[in-house]
Enzyme design. Structure first.
Site, PDB file in Angstrom:
ATOM      1  N   ASN A 122      97.524 113.793   3.663  1.00 55.38           N
ATOM      2  CA  ASN A 122      98.474 113.755   2.546  1.00 55.38           C
ATOM      3  C   ASN A 122      98.265 112.502   1.701  1.00 55.38           C
ATOM      4  OD1 ASN A 122      99.369 115.889   4.052  1.00 55.38           O
ATOM      5  ND2 ASN A 122     101.364 115.050   4.502  1.00 55.38           N
ATOM      6  N   ASP A 123      98.299 111.335   2.343  1.00 55.15           N
ATOM      7  CA  ASP A 123      98.128 110.082   1.603  1.00 55.15           C
ATOM      8  C   ASP A 123      96.692 109.861   1.175  1.00 55.15           C
ATOM      9  OD1 ASP A 123     100.675 109.144   1.282  1.00 55.15           O
ATOM     10  OD2 ASP A 123     100.696 107.932   3.094  1.00 55.15           O
TER      11      ASP A 123
ATOM     12  N   ARG B  27     103.411 106.940  16.082  1.00 53.37           N
ATOM     13  CA  ARG B  27     103.067 106.123  14.917  1.00 53.37           C
ATOM     14  C   ARG B  27     104.132 105.048  14.736  1.00 53.37           C
ATOM     15  NH1 ARG B  27     102.741 109.032   9.173  1.00 53.37           N
ATOM     16  NH2 ARG B  27     105.006 108.929   9.388  1.00 53.37           N
TER      17      ARG B  27
ATOM     18  N   ARG C 266     106.675 110.651  14.388  1.00 50.97           N
ATOM     19  CA  ARG C 266     107.101 109.782  13.291  1.00 50.97           C
ATOM     20  C   ARG C 266     108.318 108.970  13.746  1.00 50.97           C
ATOM     21  NH1 ARG C 266     106.179 114.886  10.689  1.00 50.97           N
ATOM     22  NH2 ARG C 266     104.412 114.816   9.239  1.00 50.97           N
TER      23      ARG C 266
ATOM     24  N   GLU D  67      94.101 106.712   5.892  1.00 49.24           N
ATOM     25  CA  GLU D  67      94.793 107.336   4.762  1.00 49.24           C
ATOM     26  C   GLU D  67      94.572 106.577   3.459  1.00 49.24           C
ATOM     27  OE1 GLU D  67      98.949 107.398   5.835  1.00 49.24           O
ATOM     28  OE2 GLU D  67      98.760 105.528   6.954  1.00 49.24           O
TER      29      GLU D  67
ATOM     30  N   CYS E  77      96.062 114.821  11.040  1.00 49.39           N
ATOM     31  CA  CYS E  77      97.487 115.086  11.282  1.00 49.39           C
ATOM     32  C   CYS E  77      98.247 115.359   9.992  1.00 49.39           C
ATOM     33  CB  CYS E  77      98.136 113.913  12.022  1.00 49.39           C
ATOM     34  SG  CYS E  77      98.119 112.353  11.110  1.00 49.39           S
TER      35      CYS E  77
ATOM     36  N   HIS F  67     115.334 117.651   5.782  1.00 45.52           N
ATOM     37  CA  HIS F  67     115.850 118.171   7.046  1.00 45.52           C
ATOM     38  C   HIS F  67     116.085 119.680   6.953  1.00 45.52           C
ATOM     39  CE1 HIS F  67     117.460 114.157   8.856  1.00 45.52           C
ATOM     40  NE2 HIS F  67     116.180 114.338   9.055  1.00 45.52           N
TER      41      HIS F  67
ATOM     42  N   ARG G  70     102.049 113.354  -5.345  1.00 45.52           N
ATOM     43  CA  ARG G  70     102.142 114.813  -5.223  1.00 45.52           C
ATOM     44  C   ARG G  70     103.565 115.337  -5.307  1.00 45.52           C
ATOM     45  NH1 ARG G  70     102.358 116.744   0.332  1.00 45.52           N
ATOM     46  NH2 ARG G  70     103.078 115.059   1.669  1.00 45.52           N
TER      47      ARG G  70
END
Length: 597
Positions: free
Chosen positions: A466-467, A345, A305, A443, A514, A198, A477
């Site tokens: 990312n995934d 999502r 998200r 992903e 994304c 955050h 990562r």
């Protein structure tokens, strides 16, 4: 004073120069001692009063937020207030005092450590970093118990190079950042943190230069050291030489000029030099993120998200938000986007704790029951979310995005549940979009390699880089020991990315990216040359990517990207990428494109 450099994780771009102000975590000052039986209730009252004081502090900070403050700030303060009210923090430490006779500080730290250990087991990086919120709330209570101050001193420094204060801390909360806003707060450096914390999100929203995940910065930096934060690189230079200081001051001034120029692009369409229109979307975590997305000129939301709605609820994910709670958040988002599409999502978390707490074998939650697998195993929870999203679709364009798809039966089961949710709403006579689009996150390498399964059944695709990179290269990562192996330019990654984009376009199905690659200008031309027409990123990255798009010509990029994709040796790939970044459209092409517009 010796000069040295610290390397961490870049989370917010920009350069900050100032003097260090160290914030010690209150937990370091905690004393451990046992309370006599006749003083237990007095100790319980002491902790209750500290919690009440922090509640009042958060309410005051919330009420004093300026109108121009980013909406995320108020939402994060609300989250901390919810955590503070949760029985896991508001009641369990009181029971520890009563049953173990621990002093208040010791009881609170004991509970926070236990909760933190539970969050460490969560695979999803966004949710795992929510541990920081619990620790930050606990640290705030501890500061009240120990009488520690968190206010910044006024900025001083006669050399003109130290007008700002750089906060150096083990961790820092959004609430602390708000309390610093009236001072000369230039940036911050923390030992902990990651891209999804955050604090990182707020730093990006406020354009505060920051570098996190520096491990031991708070131990190495001394009070009043002169610091330079290079937010783009995640680097902090301690006690720089006069030459380095002058160089960074010049860079700082140049960046300020460039930002002003970027602001002029907000209303400019994202069209390449050859006349190809590109769609730029925003990734958001909160309903109130819509405002900065619109302000940045986003064409819509490419990734909402929804996990945020499930966080901070009794310390566990078992207590789900109601259908109406979810509906209100989704509806607020879609209405505030004023007709632009919102891609939501579905819940992307997992049952990633061992069934038997005494089990010694470590499970691998990355390969376990998570995302759509978890949702299909909890059909009532999933149906509740689907109904809420469908109801919100009556108020504006919504797309449903399903994470971590790999098998045809997962798609079929999901589509069947969506149809079931629709039928339940029909029976209630509640309106929704009958033709709502449904897409899949690509992903998992298996999904990328078996793409016809998804093209046949779904309306759109969104690549979660990312995934996809993490699973393709079999590395975590966020694990510092292997993070250096995370390589978007690995030939296998490039092959998967390019093949998904090419197959999607051939089939006439929209494909977006994304993940972090979409918002990093280093990869903009590579993705354009692969044929990508939709990018989704954090709103703060949008204008920089747009500028790169406006300066790109697909007729020049595509042949060069083919060279990148054909290469297998790292040195050859890097050389081809370097050439790709220097390609510029010919003047006559630019003129033709300008006439088209």
């Amino acid at each position: 004073m010796a000069s040295f450099t610290l390397h961490g994780i870049p989370v917010s771009k920009g350069i900050a120069i100032g003097r260090a102000h160290l914030l010690a975590p209150a937990a370091l000052d905690v004393k451990h001692y046992l309370i006599p039986d006749d003083q237990v209730e007095a100790e319980v009252l002491r902790l209750k009063n500290a919690i009440a004081t922090v509640h009042q502090e958060l309410q005051t900070i919330r009420s004093e937020l300026p109108k121009e403050a980013p909406p995320e700030l108020g939402a994060f303060i609300d989250v901390h207030a919810l955590i503070l009210s949760d029985p896991m923090l508001a009641e369990v430490p009181l029971n520890i005092i009563r049953h173990r006779y621990y002093n208040a500080e010791w009881a609170l730290v004991t509970q926070i450590d236990g909760l933190s250990a539970q969050f460490d087991e969560i695979e999803d990086p966004y949710l795992r970093e929510r541990k920081a919120d619990i620790q930050q709330v606990g640290d705030r209570v501890l500061k009240v118990l120990t009488g520690s101050a968190i206010n910044l001193p006024p900025a001083e420094g006669g050399d003109g190079a130290t007008a700002s204060i750089i906060v150096v801390a083990h961790d820092i909360s959004p609430a602390d950042m708000l309390q610093f806003r009236d001072g000369a707060f230039g940036g911050f450096v923390t030992d902990l943190g990651g891209q999804n914390s955050h604090t990182a999100i707020v730093a990006r929203s406020l354009d505060i230069p920051a570098a996190v995940g520096m491990n031991n910065a708070s131990a190495l930096v001394k009070q009043d050291d002169v610091l330079i934060i290079d937010g783009d690189a995640g680097v902090t230079i301690v006690n720089p030489s006069p030459l380095v200081l002058a160089q960074y001051r010049a860079r700082q001034e140049r960046m300020l000029r460039d930002r002003k120029k970027l602001g002029r692009l907000k209303k400019t369409p994202a069209i390449t030099q050859d006349g190809t229109e590109i769609t730029l979307l925003a990734n958001i975590e909160l309903p109130t993120d819509s405002a900065p997305a619109l302000e940045a000129g986003a064409n819509g939301v490419g990734l909402f998200r929804s996990e945020f709605l499930f966080m901070g609820r009794a310390g566990h994910l078992e207590k789900f938000p109601t259908e109406d709670e979810q509906f209100d958040s989704y509806c607020q988002t879609v209405v505030s986007m004023k007709g632009r599409p919102v891609t939501i999502r579905t819940l992307d978390v997992g049952a990633d704790k061992p069934l038997d707490e005494d089990e010694q074998t470590a499970l691998n939650p990355a390969l376990g029951l998570r995302a759509i697998r978890y949702c299909l195993s909890e059909p009532q929870m999933f149906l509740t979310q689907l109904r809420a999203i469908l109801r919100a679709s009556a108020f504006g364009p919504i797309k449903l995005l399903i994470p971590m798809m790999a098998h045809a039966f997962e798609v079929d089961q999901t589509l069947a549940l969506i149809e079931q949710a629709k039928e339940q709403l029909r029976q209630r006579k509640q309106k929704f979009d009958e033709d709502i689009e449904v897409g899949a996150m690509i992903e998992i390498p298996a999904a990328a390699l078996a793409l016809p399964i998804f093209i046949k059944r779904l309306d759109f695709l969104s690549i979660g880089t990312n995934d996809l990179i993490q699973y393709t290269l079999a590395i975590d990562r966020v694990d510092h020991e292997v993070a250096h192996l995370y390589d978007p330019l690995h030939p296998a990654v490039l092959f998967l990315l390019s093949s998904v984009i090419a197959m999607g376009r051939k089939a006439g199905i929209p494909v977006a990216v994304c993940g972090e690659m979409a918002g990093d200008v280093k990869w903009t031309r590579l993705l354009l040359g692969m044929g990508l027409l939709e990018f989704s990123m954090h709103p703060s990255q949008l204008l920089s990517v747009k500028q790169e798009i406006l300066n790109s010509d697909l007729t020049l990029l595509e042949p060069q990207v083919k060279k990148v994709l054909k290469a297998t040796e790292p040195s050859v790939i890097e050389a081809a990428m370097a050439q790709l970044r220097t390609l510029n459209a010919e003047p006559e092409i630019k003129a033709t494109a300008a006439r088209r517009r």
